[in-house]
Design a protein around this motif. Structure first.
Motif, PDB file in Angstrom:
ATOM      1  N   GLY A  40       6.245   9.852 -13.201  1.00 40.76           N
ATOM      2  CA  GLY A  40       5.667   9.272 -12.003  1.00 40.76           C
ATOM      3  C   GLY A  40       4.347   9.920 -11.647  1.00 40.76           C
ATOM      4  O   GLY A  40       4.134  11.096 -11.909  1.00 40.76           O
ATOM      5  N   VAL A  51       1.385   2.216   0.864  1.00 42.48           N
ATOM      6  CA  VAL A  51       2.591   2.176   0.022  1.00 42.48           C
ATOM      7  C   VAL A  51       3.831   1.980   0.887  1.00 42.48           C
ATOM      8  O   VAL A  51       4.731   1.201   0.556  1.00 42.48           O
ATOM      9  CB  VAL A  51       2.704   3.472  -0.811  1.00 42.48           C
ATOM     10  CG1 VAL A  51       4.020   3.510  -1.586  1.00 42.48           C
ATOM     11  CG2 VAL A  51       1.521   3.573  -1.778  1.00 42.48           C
ATOM     12  N   ASN A  54       3.937  -1.585   2.168  1.00 45.45           N
ATOM     13  CA  ASN A  54       4.264  -2.531   1.097  1.00 45.45           C
ATOM     14  C   ASN A  54       5.731  -2.472   0.691  1.00 45.45           C
ATOM     15  O   ASN A  54       6.173  -3.240  -0.169  1.00 45.45           O
ATOM     16  CB  ASN A  54       3.381  -2.265  -0.125  1.00 45.45           C
ATOM     17  CG  ASN A  54       1.930  -2.669   0.115  1.00 45.45           C
ATOM     18  OD1 ASN A  54       1.642  -3.517   0.961  1.00 45.45           O
ATOM     19  ND2 ASN A  54       1.011  -2.053  -0.618  1.00 45.45           N
ATOM     20  N   GLY A  55       6.480  -1.551   1.291  1.00 46.26           N
ATOM     21  CA  GLY A  55       7.915  -1.499   1.053  1.00 46.26           C
ATOM     22  C   GLY A  55       8.348  -0.688  -0.145  1.00 46.26           C
ATOM     23  O   GLY A  55       9.518  -0.764  -0.553  1.00 46.26           O
ATOM     24  N   ASP A  56       7.449   0.102  -0.720  1.00 48.13           N
ATOM     25  CA  ASP A  56       7.827   0.937  -1.859  1.00 48.13           C
ATOM     26  C   ASP A  56       8.376   2.264  -1.331  1.00 48.13           C
ATOM     27  O   ASP A  56       7.794   3.337  -1.522  1.00 48.13           O
ATOM     28  CB  ASP A  56       6.623   1.181  -2.774  1.00 48.13           C
ATOM     29  CG  ASP A  56       7.035   1.727  -4.138  1.00 48.13           C
ATOM     30  OD1 ASP A  56       8.216   2.121  -4.292  1.00 48.13           O
ATOM     31  OD2 ASP A  56       6.183   1.771  -5.042  1.00 48.13           O
ATOM     32  N   TYR A  57       9.522   2.163  -0.651  1.00 48.23           N
ATOM     33  CA  TYR A  57      10.116   3.328   0.000  1.00 48.23           C
ATOM     34  C   TYR A  57      10.584   4.372  -1.011  1.00 48.23           C
ATOM     35  O   TYR A  57      10.550   5.571  -0.732  1.00 48.23           O
ATOM     36  CB  TYR A  57      11.280   2.889   0.891  1.00 48.23           C
ATOM     37  CG  TYR A  57      10.870   1.867   1.916  1.00 48.23           C
ATOM     38  CD1 TYR A  57       9.970   2.185   2.922  1.00 48.23           C
ATOM     39  CD2 TYR A  57      11.364   0.554   1.860  1.00 48.23           C
ATOM     40  CE1 TYR A  57       9.579   1.235   3.858  1.00 48.23           C
ATOM     41  CE2 TYR A  57      10.975  -0.401   2.795  1.00 48.23           C
ATOM     42  CZ  TYR A  57      10.080  -0.054   3.798  1.00 48.23           C
ATOM     43  OH  TYR A  57       9.681  -0.998   4.707  1.00 48.23           O
ATOM     44  N   GLU A  58      11.002   3.911  -2.177  1.00 44.31           N
ATOM     45  CA  GLU A  58      11.462   4.847  -3.201  1.00 44.31           C
ATOM     46  C   GLU A  58      10.305   5.728  -3.679  1.00 44.31           C
ATOM     47  O   GLU A  58      10.490   6.924  -3.916  1.00 44.31           O
ATOM     48  CB  GLU A  58      12.065   4.078  -4.381  1.00 44.31           C
ATOM     49  CG  GLU A  58      12.751   4.989  -5.393  1.00 44.31           C
ATOM     50  CD  GLU A  58      13.538   4.211  -6.428  1.00 44.31           C
ATOM     51  OE1 GLU A  58      14.079   4.860  -7.350  1.00 44.31           O
ATOM     52  OE2 GLU A  58      13.616   2.964  -6.324  1.00 44.31           O
ATOM     53  N   LYS A  59       9.131   5.128  -3.805  1.00 35.39           N
ATOM     54  CA  LYS A  59       7.955   5.880  -4.224  1.00 35.39           C
ATOM     55  C   LYS A  59       7.628   6.973  -3.199  1.00 35.39           C
ATOM     56  O   LYS A  59       7.373   8.125  -3.557  1.00 35.39           O
ATOM     57  CB  LYS A  59       6.766   4.936  -4.381  1.00 35.39           C
ATOM     58  CG  LYS A  59       5.440   5.616  -4.706  1.00 35.39           C
ATOM     59  CD  LYS A  59       5.417   6.197  -6.098  1.00 35.39           C
ATOM     60  CE  LYS A  59       4.050   6.712  -6.461  1.00 35.39           C
ATOM     61  NZ  LYS A  59       4.014   7.363  -7.794  1.00 35.39           N
ATOM     62  N   SER A  62      10.499   9.691  -3.047  1.00 35.28           N
ATOM     63  CA  SER A  62      10.548  10.585  -4.206  1.00 35.28           C
ATOM     64  C   SER A  62       9.520  11.709  -4.104  1.00 35.28           C
ATOM     65  O   SER A  62       9.637  12.728  -4.791  1.00 35.28           O
ATOM     66  CB  SER A  62      10.316   9.795  -5.499  1.00 35.28           C
ATOM     67  OG  SER A  62       8.981   9.321  -5.562  1.00 35.28           O
ATOM     68  N   GLN A  78      15.004   4.092   4.124  1.00 32.86           N
ATOM     69  CA  GLN A  78      14.631   2.718   3.800  1.00 32.86           C
ATOM     70  C   GLN A  78      14.873   1.776   4.984  1.00 32.86           C
ATOM     71  O   GLN A  78      14.010   0.947   5.317  1.00 32.86           O
ATOM     72  CB  GLN A  78      15.436   2.253   2.585  1.00 32.86           C
ATOM     73  CG  GLN A  78      15.076   0.866   2.085  1.00 32.86           C
ATOM     74  CD  GLN A  78      15.914   0.485   0.877  1.00 32.86           C
ATOM     75  OE1 GLN A  78      17.124   0.733   0.833  1.00 32.86           O
ATOM     76  NE2 GLN A  78      15.272  -0.088  -0.132  1.00 32.86           N
ATOM     77  N   LYS A  82      11.939  -0.331   6.973  1.00 37.68           N
ATOM     78  CA  LYS A  82      11.919  -1.790   7.107  1.00 37.68           C
ATOM     79  C   LYS A  82      11.815  -2.217   8.562  1.00 37.68           C
ATOM     80  O   LYS A  82      11.069  -3.132   8.907  1.00 37.68           O
ATOM     81  CB  LYS A  82      13.168  -2.391   6.463  1.00 37.68           C
ATOM     82  CG  LYS A  82      13.202  -2.313   4.944  1.00 37.68           C
ATOM     83  CD  LYS A  82      14.490  -2.910   4.407  1.00 37.68           C
ATOM     84  CE  LYS A  82      14.525  -2.880   2.884  1.00 37.68           C
ATOM     85  NZ  LYS A  82      15.795  -3.449   2.360  1.00 37.68           N
TER      86      LYS A  82
END
Length: 325
Positions: A40, A51, A54-59, A62, A78, A82
């Protein structure tokens, strides 16, 4: 004023305040190595808001510290993300605030000004704290300025540590009597001091000249409060410490606080001109380190007065994280 050297020890909450309790150090390096091992690429601090939106909560998740992840489960992170992002079109970067040791705080607000986000990154770009919160706005007074035109109460270049019209960049904003206040320090290479951080004399601001910001009359003076020692110990019983209140007419009174013990050279009744010497910058009162506190209000009563937005003698707007001179 928040303690500038203090690296914001963070605590996890179950609503919209997402943080973790740890200091920045080895853990950040471990997280960075893990993320790299997994192929990554760490997001840049200024990219976080986009980010996240845009909903890239995992990014984002992490890249948070192990302690953060131990206290805030990903599912909760998450879900809150949202919910908070509903009706947000974009986040706008407001300020960047260095903390030392390479760490930095970033603040964004949404395009409506009603939601805010704050994140603390360490020198390895690991997120040690993330706060999202609704912002209370006061539009009825945010656009009303003083009739008096003010200069800064200092010479040379200073740093805005607190200032702006939301509580993320200006903690004073929550309090009607000092809503539009500023706290100024002197910064050099992302630090406000050199040497022993417990000594007032180590701070660049300590002992600097404190000047009259606009013509007026001295109406109140306190000059007998000792400077806080060691730095970090605050006097909450005498919050203004040593101070001067000036009457500028038009029911506009400037408050200048935290002077050095017995350094004030004016007395009640004195007529003063812009640029005149008032005293020296100190660390008296409810002050975490030597700095200048400056606000304007509609009366000389610090408890019942209402703060007024300052009309400075320049067009440039400035908030937390800006250098001014």
């Amino acid at each position: 004023m928040r303690y500038l050297k203090f690296l914001l020890l963070l605590v996890a909450f179950s609503t919209v305040f997402l943080t973790a309790c740890n200091t920045v150090g080895e853990e950040g390096e471990e997280n960075k190595e893990e993320n790299t091992d997994q192929g990554g690429k760490l997001l840049e601090p200024k990219e976080l808001a986009d980010v996240f939106l845009n909903g890239d909560y995992e990014k984002v998740y992490s890249q948070t510290s192990k302690t953060f992840q131990g206290e805030v489960p990903f599912k909760q992170f998450q879900e809150l993300g949202k919910e908070f992002n509903k009706d947000v079109a974009k986040y706008i970067l407001q300020s960047e605030l260095p903390y030392g040791n390479g760490a930095k705080q970033y603040v964004w607000i949404d395009d409506s000004g009603s939601k805010g986000m704050m994140a603390i990154f360490d020198e390895d770009d690991i997120i040690h704290g993330l706060q999202v919160m609704p912002l209370t706005l006061y539009p009825e007074t945010d656009n009303i300025y003083t009739e008096t035109i003010f200069d800064f109460p200092f010479q040379d270049k200073w740093f805005v540590f607190w200032g702006g019209t939301n509580s993320l960049v200006n903690y004073h904003y929550a309090y009607e009597n000092q809503r539009y206040a500023y706290d100024f320090v002197i910064m050099n290479e992302y630090s406000s001091y050199e040497g022993d951080p417990t000594l007032n004399e180590s701070y660049y601001a300590f002992g600097k000249e404190y000047l009259v910001p606009a013509d007026g009359t001295v109406v109140q003076v306190e000059n007998s409060v000792k400077d806080n020692e060691p730095v970090g110990r605050m006097n909450q019983k005498q919050p203004l410490g040593n101070y001067v209140i000036l009457d500028h007419g038009n029911k506009e009174f400037s408050y200048l606080a935290h002077f050095k013990y017995q350094s004030i050279v004016v007395k009640e009744g004195d007529k003063v001109k812009k640029g005149d010497l008032l005293g020296l910058v100190g660390n008296s009162g409810n002050s975490s380190e030597p700095h200048i506190h400056f606000h304007v209000a509609d009366s000389p009563d610090p408890m019942t007065s209402k703060s007024i937005k300052i009309n400075f003698d320049r067009e440039d707007k400035f908030i937390q994280g800006d250098f001014v001179d």
